[in-house]
Motif scaffolding. Structure first.
Motif, PDB file in Angstrom:
ATOM      1  N   MET A 205     -29.328 -38.469 -18.472  1.00 49.84           N
ATOM      2  CA  MET A 205     -28.424 -39.124 -17.415  1.00 49.84           C
ATOM      3  C   MET A 205     -28.993 -39.708 -16.426  1.00 49.84           C
ATOM      4  SD  MET A 205     -25.249 -37.321 -15.542  1.00 49.84           S
ATOM      5  CE  MET A 205     -25.974 -36.170 -14.818  1.00 49.84           C
ATOM      6  N   SER A 206     -29.050 -41.177 -16.259  1.00 48.65           N
ATOM      7  CA  SER A 206     -29.821 -41.938 -15.374  1.00 48.65           C
ATOM      8  C   SER A 206     -28.911 -41.620 -13.878  1.00 48.65           C
ATOM      9  CB  SER A 206     -29.643 -43.284 -15.520  1.00 48.65           C
ATOM     10  OG  SER A 206     -30.395 -43.397 -16.700  1.00 48.65           O
ATOM     11  N   ALA A 207     -29.622 -41.257 -12.958  1.00 49.27           N
ATOM     12  CA  ALA A 207     -29.279 -40.794 -11.259  1.00 49.27           C
ATOM     13  C   ALA A 207     -28.397 -41.912 -10.949  1.00 49.27           C
ATOM     14  CB  ALA A 207     -30.315 -40.439 -10.767  1.00 49.27           C
ATOM     15  N   ASN A 208     -27.452 -41.552 -10.053  1.00 49.98           N
ATOM     16  CA  ASN A 208     -26.682 -42.648  -9.453  1.00 49.98           C
ATOM     17  C   ASN A 208     -27.497 -43.150  -8.311  1.00 49.98           C
ATOM     18  OD1 ASN A 208     -26.295 -39.724  -8.077  1.00 49.98           O
ATOM     19  ND2 ASN A 208     -25.158 -40.890  -6.786  1.00 49.98           N
ATOM     20  N   PHE A 209     -28.296 -42.643  -7.798  1.00 53.38           N
ATOM     21  CA  PHE A 209     -29.129 -43.236  -6.592  1.00 53.38           C
ATOM     22  C   PHE A 209     -30.460 -44.110  -7.087  1.00 53.38           C
ATOM     23  CE2 PHE A 209     -29.781 -38.524  -6.923  1.00 53.38           C
ATOM     24  CZ  PHE A 209     -31.243 -38.511  -7.155  1.00 53.38           C
ATOM     25  N   LEU A 210     -30.275 -44.570  -8.348  1.00 53.45           N
ATOM     26  CA  LEU A 210     -31.494 -45.489  -8.944  1.00 53.45           C
ATOM     27  C   LEU A 210     -30.975 -46.821  -8.812  1.00 53.45           C
ATOM     28  CD1 LEU A 210     -34.249 -45.043 -10.082  1.00 53.45           C
ATOM     29  CD2 LEU A 210     -33.198 -45.432 -12.380  1.00 53.45           C
ATOM     30  N   LEU A 211     -31.603 -47.779  -8.512  1.00 59.09           N
ATOM     31  CA  LEU A 211     -31.156 -49.208  -8.442  1.00 59.09           C
ATOM     32  C   LEU A 211     -30.973 -49.565  -9.810  1.00 59.09           C
ATOM     33  CD1 LEU A 211     -33.157 -50.999  -5.447  1.00 59.09           C
ATOM     34  CD2 LEU A 211     -30.774 -50.222  -5.466  1.00 59.09           C
ATOM     35  N   ALA A 212     -30.153 -50.331 -10.188  1.00 56.48           N
ATOM     36  CA  ALA A 212     -29.499 -50.933 -11.328  1.00 56.48           C
ATOM     37  C   ALA A 212     -30.715 -51.546 -12.294  1.00 56.48           C
ATOM     38  CB  ALA A 212     -28.156 -51.636 -11.241  1.00 56.48           C
ATOM     39  N   HIS A 213     -31.417 -52.489 -11.505  1.00 60.82           N
ATOM     40  CA  HIS A 213     -32.400 -53.025 -12.377  1.00 60.82           C
ATOM     41  C   HIS A 213     -33.550 -52.186 -12.948  1.00 60.82           C
ATOM     42  CE1 HIS A 213     -34.486 -52.860  -8.673  1.00 60.82           C
ATOM     43  NE2 HIS A 213     -35.878 -52.865  -9.417  1.00 60.82           N
ATOM     44  N   TRP A 214     -33.666 -50.778 -12.466  1.00 59.89           N
ATOM     45  CA  TRP A 214     -34.654 -49.952 -13.138  1.00 59.89           C
ATOM     46  C   TRP A 214     -33.975 -49.148 -14.475  1.00 59.89           C
ATOM     47  CZ3 TRP A 214     -39.103 -50.627 -11.489  1.00 59.89           C
ATOM     48  CH2 TRP A 214     -39.362 -50.991 -10.132  1.00 59.89           C
ATOM     49  N   LEU A 215     -32.469 -49.317 -14.495  1.00 55.95           N
ATOM     50  CA  LEU A 215     -31.915 -48.554 -15.719  1.00 55.95           C
ATOM     51  C   LEU A 215     -32.346 -48.537 -16.988  1.00 55.95           C
ATOM     52  CD1 LEU A 215     -28.294 -48.555 -14.079  1.00 55.95           C
ATOM     53  CD2 LEU A 215     -30.070 -46.468 -14.258  1.00 55.95           C
ATOM     54  N   ARG A 216     -32.487 -49.904 -17.348  1.00 59.22           N
ATOM     55  CA  ARG A 216     -32.996 -50.361 -18.688  1.00 59.22           C
ATOM     56  C   ARG A 216     -34.318 -49.701 -19.118  1.00 59.22           C
ATOM     57  NH1 ARG A 216     -30.741 -54.401 -22.223  1.00 59.22           N
ATOM     58  NH2 ARG A 216     -29.781 -55.193 -20.573  1.00 59.22           N
ATOM     59  N   SER A 217     -35.155 -49.249 -18.113  1.00 60.17           N
ATOM     60  CA  SER A 217     -36.285 -48.534 -18.423  1.00 60.17           C
ATOM     61  C   SER A 217     -36.164 -47.372 -19.235  1.00 60.17           C
ATOM     62  CB  SER A 217     -37.184 -48.636 -17.576  1.00 60.17           C
ATOM     63  OG  SER A 217     -36.811 -47.888 -16.489  1.00 60.17           O
ATOM     64  N   HIS A 218     -34.923 -46.595 -18.747  1.00 64.28           N
ATOM     65  CA  HIS A 218     -34.728 -45.264 -19.330  1.00 64.28           C
ATOM     66  C   HIS A 218     -34.367 -45.458 -20.692  1.00 64.28           C
ATOM     67  CE1 HIS A 218     -33.694 -43.609 -14.914  1.00 64.28           C
ATOM     68  NE2 HIS A 218     -35.157 -43.891 -15.262  1.00 64.28           N
ATOM     69  N   TRP A 219     -33.384 -46.588 -20.837  1.00 65.66           N
ATOM     70  CA  TRP A 219     -33.020 -46.660 -22.515  1.00 65.66           C
ATOM     71  C   TRP A 219     -34.330 -46.815 -23.450  1.00 65.66           C
ATOM     72  CZ3 TRP A 219     -29.748 -45.238 -25.817  1.00 65.66           C
ATOM     73  CH2 TRP A 219     -29.798 -45.933 -27.197  1.00 65.66           C
ATOM     74  N   ASP A 220     -34.775 -47.752 -22.791  1.00 62.26           N
ATOM     75  CA  ASP A 220     -36.033 -48.323 -23.606  1.00 62.26           C
ATOM     76  C   ASP A 220     -37.099 -47.098 -24.115  1.00 62.26           C
ATOM     77  OD1 ASP A 220     -35.412 -50.894 -23.470  1.00 62.26           O
ATOM     78  OD2 ASP A 220     -36.654 -51.566 -21.860  1.00 62.26           O
ATOM     79  N   ASN A 221     -37.303 -46.312 -22.914  1.00 58.67           N
ATOM     80  CA  ASN A 221     -38.064 -45.090 -23.200  1.00 58.67           C
ATOM     81  C   ASN A 221     -37.448 -44.205 -24.181  1.00 58.67           C
ATOM     82  OD1 ASN A 221     -40.060 -46.316 -21.727  1.00 58.67           O
ATOM     83  ND2 ASN A 221     -40.085 -44.669 -20.165  1.00 58.67           N
ATOM     84  N   TYR A 222     -36.143 -43.745 -24.082  1.00 60.13           N
ATOM     85  CA  TYR A 222     -35.540 -42.784 -24.971  1.00 60.13           C
ATOM     86  C   TYR A 222     -35.359 -43.559 -26.297  1.00 60.13           C
ATOM     87  CZ  TYR A 222     -31.522 -40.068 -26.799  1.00 60.13           C
ATOM     88  OH  TYR A 222     -30.735 -39.295 -27.548  1.00 60.13           O
ATOM     89  N   ALA A 223     -35.128 -44.506 -26.468  1.00 65.60           N
ATOM     90  CA  ALA A 223     -35.211 -44.992 -27.787  1.00 65.60           C
ATOM     91  C   ALA A 223     -36.395 -45.157 -28.475  1.00 65.60           C
ATOM     92  CB  ALA A 223     -34.722 -46.789 -27.808  1.00 65.60           C
ATOM     93  N   GLU A 224     -37.716 -45.318 -27.614  1.00 60.50           N
ATOM     94  CA  GLU A 224     -38.959 -45.086 -28.050  1.00 60.50           C
ATOM     95  C   GLU A 224     -39.193 -43.827 -28.680  1.00 60.50           C
ATOM     96  OE1 GLU A 224     -43.451 -44.701 -26.507  1.00 60.50           O
ATOM     97  OE2 GLU A 224     -42.166 -46.201 -25.316  1.00 60.50           O
ATOM     98  N   GLY A 225     -38.746 -42.777 -27.807  1.00 59.94           N
ATOM     99  CA  GLY A 225     -38.778 -41.452 -28.310  1.00 59.94           C
ATOM    100  C   GLY A 225     -38.081 -41.282 -29.607  1.00 59.94           C
ATOM    101  N   LYS A 226     -36.946 -41.616 -29.685  1.00 59.99           N
ATOM    102  CA  LYS A 226     -36.130 -41.422 -30.863  1.00 59.99           C
ATOM    103  C   LYS A 226     -36.723 -41.990 -32.027  1.00 59.99           C
ATOM    104  CE  LYS A 226     -32.244 -39.698 -30.883  1.00 59.99           C
ATOM    105  NZ  LYS A 226     -31.860 -38.326 -31.313  1.00 59.99           N
ATOM    106  N   ARG A 227     -37.026 -43.289 -31.919  1.00 65.00           N
ATOM    107  CA  ARG A 227     -37.555 -43.774 -33.026  1.00 65.00           C
ATOM    108  C   ARG A 227     -39.078 -43.393 -33.709  1.00 65.00           C
ATOM    109  NH1 ARG A 227     -35.571 -49.101 -30.228  1.00 65.00           N
ATOM    110  NH2 ARG A 227     -33.686 -49.198 -31.412  1.00 65.00           N
TER     111      ARG A 227
END
Length: 366
Positions: A205-227
């Motif tokens: 869960m990406s925190a509500n106080f993180l600027l939006a342009h940083w969010l995609r880095s969370h998905w990229d890293n999560y996807a890396e871990g899954k794959r």
């Protein structure tokens, strides 16, 4: 896209905790009635503004007065307790809630909590990693457990005192098998912890106080871990928390949501800016890592991080967020102090009954 709820909570210091604790309960009871999917509640031991000291204890009071909403620790701070305690308490909670439970976890970031517990000089991230390994081992193994993991300080066994015929030495397993959904809150851009979440099938869960342009880095890293473990990532697993205020008119949205001196949203981000600067974590508020600290102002944070407006405006802003971050499974509405209960409750009602149906219609149409 699901709709969730998250509260730290964060209240003005002059407010009576007896009153604010009841208000925080009432908000989740309302969320349940409005069809929110889940409600996450944070915890701190030594923060007067964030006065829930144990999220499971607080959430237990909501089991009998809610019917559908999943109740989530948001988070249980794993460095604060022996993992045997956490495993037993979370398993019992899961039974009390009959599976309406999500186990939200984190290391515990507040330095004053760590000082009060005598662990300020310890690596709380390592404590966290060791604790979750032991919690899962307790849930997966049978008594007498004999848990002695490599490089892990926590050793758990009941071998010397077990009496199976009377049930002694046996810890409870969760209601949900093998265990509840596990969610970790992510704050830092490019967090490597999210890679580990993907490997272990924990959900971010990406925190509500993180600027939006940083969010995609969370998905990229999560996807890396899954794959990395041969599993294709599912966007339904990703939650993004946002600070949202929905009003019936533009003037109210601007004043209560952003500009009024008594706005709970301004208070929230004034507190967060101060706290993050004190702990030298305010990079989350920057547009790039090398941006000068002077650019990080309260007005900019409110403008960048508070989604405020009428129903149509909030729908547009959520869809724009999705264009920036990519697809995600749940938007998590952040609860504020109730300066005006009528406006606060109306915002949640509009979010659930008008904003989300239009957001999902737009997503389906695309």
């Amino acid at each position: 896209m699901r709709l969730g709820y998250f509260t730290m909570p964060l209240h003005p210091l002059h407010r009576n905790p007896t009153e604010t604790l009841q208000e925080d309960r009432e908000a989740i009871i309302l969320a349940d009635k409005l069809g929110f999917h889940d409600a996450f509640v944070g915890e701190h031991l030594t923060d007067q503004a964030e006065n829930v000291t144990n999220s499971l204890l607080f959430l237990a009071t909501l089991i009998p007065v809610t019917t559908r909403i999943k109740l989530a620790s948001g988070t249980s701070n794993l460095s604060h307790s022996h993992p045997t305690l956490l495993a037993a308490h979370a398993a019992m909670f899961d039974h009390l809630a009959k599976g309406r439970f999500i186990f939200g976890i984190s290391p515990g970031a507040l330095a004053s909590d760590a000082e009060a517990l005598g662990i300020l000089d310890q690596d709380r991230n390592r404590l966290f990693a060791e604790a979750i390994d032991v919690i899962l081992a307790i849930w997966e193994k049978n008594a007498p457990y004999d848990i002695d993991l490599p490089d892990n300080r926590f050793k758990v066994t009941t071998a010397g005192t077990c009496a199976f015929e009377i049930g002694r030495g046996i810890m409870p397993k969760p209601y949900q098998r093998p265990y509840p959904e596990i969610v970790g809150t992510v704050v830092a851009p490019f967090s490597k912890g999210v890679v580990a979440m993907g490997r272990r099938d924990f959900h971010p869960m990406s925190a509500n106080f993180l600027l939006a342009h940083w969010l995609r880095s969370h998905w990229d890293n999560y996807a890396e871990g899954k794959r990395s473990v041969g599993v294709e990532p599912d966007v339904a697993d990703w939650r993004i928390a946002r600070t949202i205020f929905v009003a019936d008119d533009d003037a109210t949205a601007r004043s209560y949501g952003k500009r009024d001196a008594n706005s709970p949203y301004r208070y929230y981000y004034k507190q967060m800016l101060t706290k993050m600067k004190m702990s030298n974590r305010h990079v989350i508020f920057k547009k790039h890592r090398d941006e000068d600290d002077s650019a990080v102002t309260l007005d900019r944070l409110v403008d960048e991080l508070v989604i405020a407006g009428t129903v149509d405006e909030v729908v547009d802003q959520i869809l724009a967020l999705r264009e920036t971050a990519g697809d995600f499974g749940e938007i998590v509405y952040a609860g504020m102090d109730m300066v005006d209960k009528t406006l606060a409750n109306r915002s949640m009602e509009l979010m659930a009954t008008q904003v989300m149906p239009r957001v999902n219609a737009a997503i389906g149409g695309r």
